[in-house]
Design a protein around this motif. Sequence first.
Motif, PDB file in Angstrom:
ATOM      1  N   VAL A 118      -8.531  85.265 -39.430  1.00 14.02           N
ATOM      2  CA  VAL A 118      -9.452  85.945 -40.336  1.00 14.02           C
ATOM      3  C   VAL A 118      -9.005  85.815 -41.788  1.00 14.02           C
ATOM      4  N   VAL A 119      -7.740  86.084 -42.050  1.00 14.00           N
ATOM      5  CA  VAL A 119      -7.238  86.035 -43.427  1.00 14.00           C
ATOM      6  C   VAL A 119      -7.343  84.631 -43.993  1.00 14.00           C
ATOM      7  N   ALA A 120      -7.046  83.622 -43.164  1.00 13.36           N
ATOM      8  CA  ALA A 120      -7.180  82.227 -43.611  1.00 13.36           C
ATOM      9  C   ALA A 120      -8.630  81.897 -43.946  1.00 13.36           C
ATOM     10  N   MET A 121      -9.550  82.408 -43.152  1.00 15.66           N
ATOM     11  CA  MET A 121     -10.973  82.197 -43.429  1.00 15.66           C
ATOM     12  C   MET A 121     -11.364  82.807 -44.767  1.00 15.66           C
ATOM     13  N   ASP A 151      -5.023  91.889 -33.378  1.00 16.69           N
ATOM     14  CA  ASP A 151      -5.065  93.344 -33.501  1.00 16.69           C
ATOM     15  C   ASP A 151      -5.870  93.677 -34.754  1.00 16.69           C
ATOM     16  N   GLY A 152      -6.980  94.385 -34.569  1.00 11.13           N
ATOM     17  CA  GLY A 152      -7.828  94.708 -35.710  1.00 11.13           C
ATOM     18  C   GLY A 152      -7.103  95.481 -36.791  1.00 11.13           C
ATOM     19  N   MET A 153      -6.220  96.393 -36.392  1.00  8.01           N
ATOM     20  CA  MET A 153      -5.441  97.161 -37.372  1.00  8.01           C
ATOM     21  C   MET A 153      -4.559  96.233 -38.205  1.00  8.01           C
ATOM     22  N   ALA A 154      -3.956  95.247 -37.540  1.00  6.22           N
ATOM     23  CA  ALA A 154      -3.104  94.299 -38.247  1.00  6.22           C
ATOM     24  C   ALA A 154      -3.922  93.455 -39.227  1.00  6.22           C
ATOM     25  N   ILE A 155      -5.122  93.057 -38.809  1.00  2.00           N
ATOM     26  CA  ILE A 155      -6.003  92.299 -39.703  1.00  2.00           C
ATOM     27  C   ILE A 155      -6.343  93.130 -40.928  1.00  2.00           C
ATOM     28  N   LEU A 156      -6.642  94.418 -40.716  1.00  2.89           N
ATOM     29  CA  LEU A 156      -6.967  95.299 -41.824  1.00  2.89           C
ATOM     30  C   LEU A 156      -5.804  95.395 -42.809  1.00  2.89           C
ATOM     31  N   ARG A 157      -4.587  95.517 -42.285  1.00  2.00           N
ATOM     32  CA  ARG A 157      -3.402  95.570 -43.160  1.00  2.00           C
ATOM     33  C   ARG A 157      -3.276  94.293 -43.982  1.00  2.00           C
ATOM     34  N   ILE A 188      -5.620  92.129 -44.810  1.00  2.00           N
ATOM     35  CA  ILE A 188      -6.684  92.046 -45.817  1.00  2.00           C
ATOM     36  C   ILE A 188      -6.333  92.907 -47.024  1.00  2.00           C
ATOM     37  N   ARG A 189      -5.851  94.119 -46.774  1.00  2.00           N
ATOM     38  CA  ARG A 189      -5.533  95.010 -47.884  1.00  2.00           C
ATOM     39  C   ARG A 189      -4.359  94.514 -48.726  1.00  2.00           C
ATOM     40  N   ARG A 190      -3.398  93.855 -48.091  1.00  2.00           N
ATOM     41  CA  ARG A 190      -2.269  93.315 -48.849  1.00  2.00           C
ATOM     42  C   ARG A 190      -2.719  92.203 -49.785  1.00  2.00           C
ATOM     43  N   GLN A 191      -3.690  91.399 -49.355  1.00  2.00           N
ATOM     44  CA  GLN A 191      -4.067  90.211 -50.114  1.00  2.00           C
ATOM     45  C   GLN A 191      -5.333  90.387 -50.943  1.00  2.00           C
ATOM     46  N   GLN A 192      -6.265  91.237 -50.492  1.00  2.00           N
ATOM     47  CA  GLN A 192      -7.535  91.396 -51.203  1.00  2.00           C
ATOM     48  C   GLN A 192      -7.869  92.880 -51.268  1.00  2.00           C
ATOM     49  N   ARG A 193      -7.252  93.542 -52.219  1.00  2.00           N
ATOM     50  CA  ARG A 193      -7.316  95.003 -52.295  1.00  2.00           C
ATOM     51  C   ARG A 193      -8.733  95.516 -52.463  1.00  2.00           C
ATOM     52  N   LEU A 203      -7.487 104.631 -39.751  1.00  2.00           N
ATOM     53  CA  LEU A 203      -8.283 103.555 -40.346  1.00  2.00           C
ATOM     54  C   LEU A 203      -8.394 103.725 -41.850  1.00  2.00           C
ATOM     55  N   LEU A 204      -8.744 104.910 -42.281  1.00  2.00           N
ATOM     56  CA  LEU A 204      -8.914 105.159 -43.703  1.00  2.00           C
ATOM     57  C   LEU A 204      -7.585 105.068 -44.438  1.00  2.00           C
ATOM     58  N   ASP A 205      -6.521 105.545 -43.810  1.00  4.40           N
ATOM     59  CA  ASP A 205      -5.196 105.448 -44.424  1.00  4.40           C
ATOM     60  C   ASP A 205      -4.757 103.997 -44.578  1.00  4.40           C
ATOM     61  N   LEU A 206      -5.156 103.148 -43.628  1.00  2.00           N
ATOM     62  CA  LEU A 206      -4.792 101.736 -43.686  1.00  2.00           C
ATOM     63  C   LEU A 206      -5.619 100.952 -44.700  1.00  2.00           C
TER      64      LEU A 206
END
Length: 226
Positions: free
Chosen positions: A36-39, A58-64, A66-71, A90-93
Motif C-alpha cells: 500500500v505505501v509503495a502504491m 495488518d491494517g493497523m501497521a499500514i495506518l502507522r 501512512i502516518r509516518r510518511q504522509q501526515r 484507530l484515532l490515536d494511530l
Amino acid sequence: MKVLLVEDNHDIGEAVERRLRMAGHIVTWNRTGDDVVAMLDHDPVDAVILDLMLPAADGMAILRQIRRQQRDLPVLVITARAEIDDKVSLLDLGADDYLVKPFDMREMEARLRALVRRPAGQFTSVLQLGDLELDPASRIVTQAGQLIDLGRREFGLLDALMTQAGRVVTRERLMSRLSHLEDGGSENALELLVSRLRRKIAASNVEVVTMRGVGYMARVVADAQT
C-alpha cells in the motif's frame, strides 16, 4: 477526487468502488493490503479507504506507515471491529474517521467528502448541526460551547443521526450500529435511548424527530431556522 481503496471483501469493495466511480471519482482498488505505501509513493491519491482485516497485511501497521510518511493524507478506516477500544486505538494511530461494517454507502461518501475538505493537518471530522458540535475523535459533544455529558450509547446514537442530519435513519440501521453496546440492539432499548438523548440535548436547537414505522431524524428546530 482520487481514492485508494484497500479492502479484501469482494462485495464491499465492489459496492464502494461502484458508488465512488458513479460520483465521478477515480478509484484504485488494492484487494490484499500488500504494498500500500509503495502504491501511494508511486501514485499519490486524495484519500485512502482502509479495511483493517486484510489477508496480506495488518491494517493497523499500514495506518502507522501512512502516518509516518504522509501526515496530511485523509484516511477513512472501515472495520468489523465494534469494540470501543479498537475505535480509540484507530484515532490515536492517526485515522481521520471510521465506519463500522455494515455501513451505508451514502454515509461513507459523506464522511469521505468531509475528510477531503478539511484543512491540512486537522485530523478530526467534527459534525455540526445547529448549536451542537460532535467530535468523533475526542468523543465530545458541546451545545453552544457547553459540554454535554453523553454515555457511549447516547453518543453513538447522536453520531449516527448527525451524520445523516435532515435524513431519516432507519430503526434497523440504528440498531445495527448500536448492537455491539449492551442493551443497544432491541427496539425497546432504542426507544429508551432516543428518549434519554432528547432530554440531554433539550436545551439545544436540535430535535430528534420520530418518523413512525421508519426511524428517526435529527434536524434544527423549525423556529430556530427563521
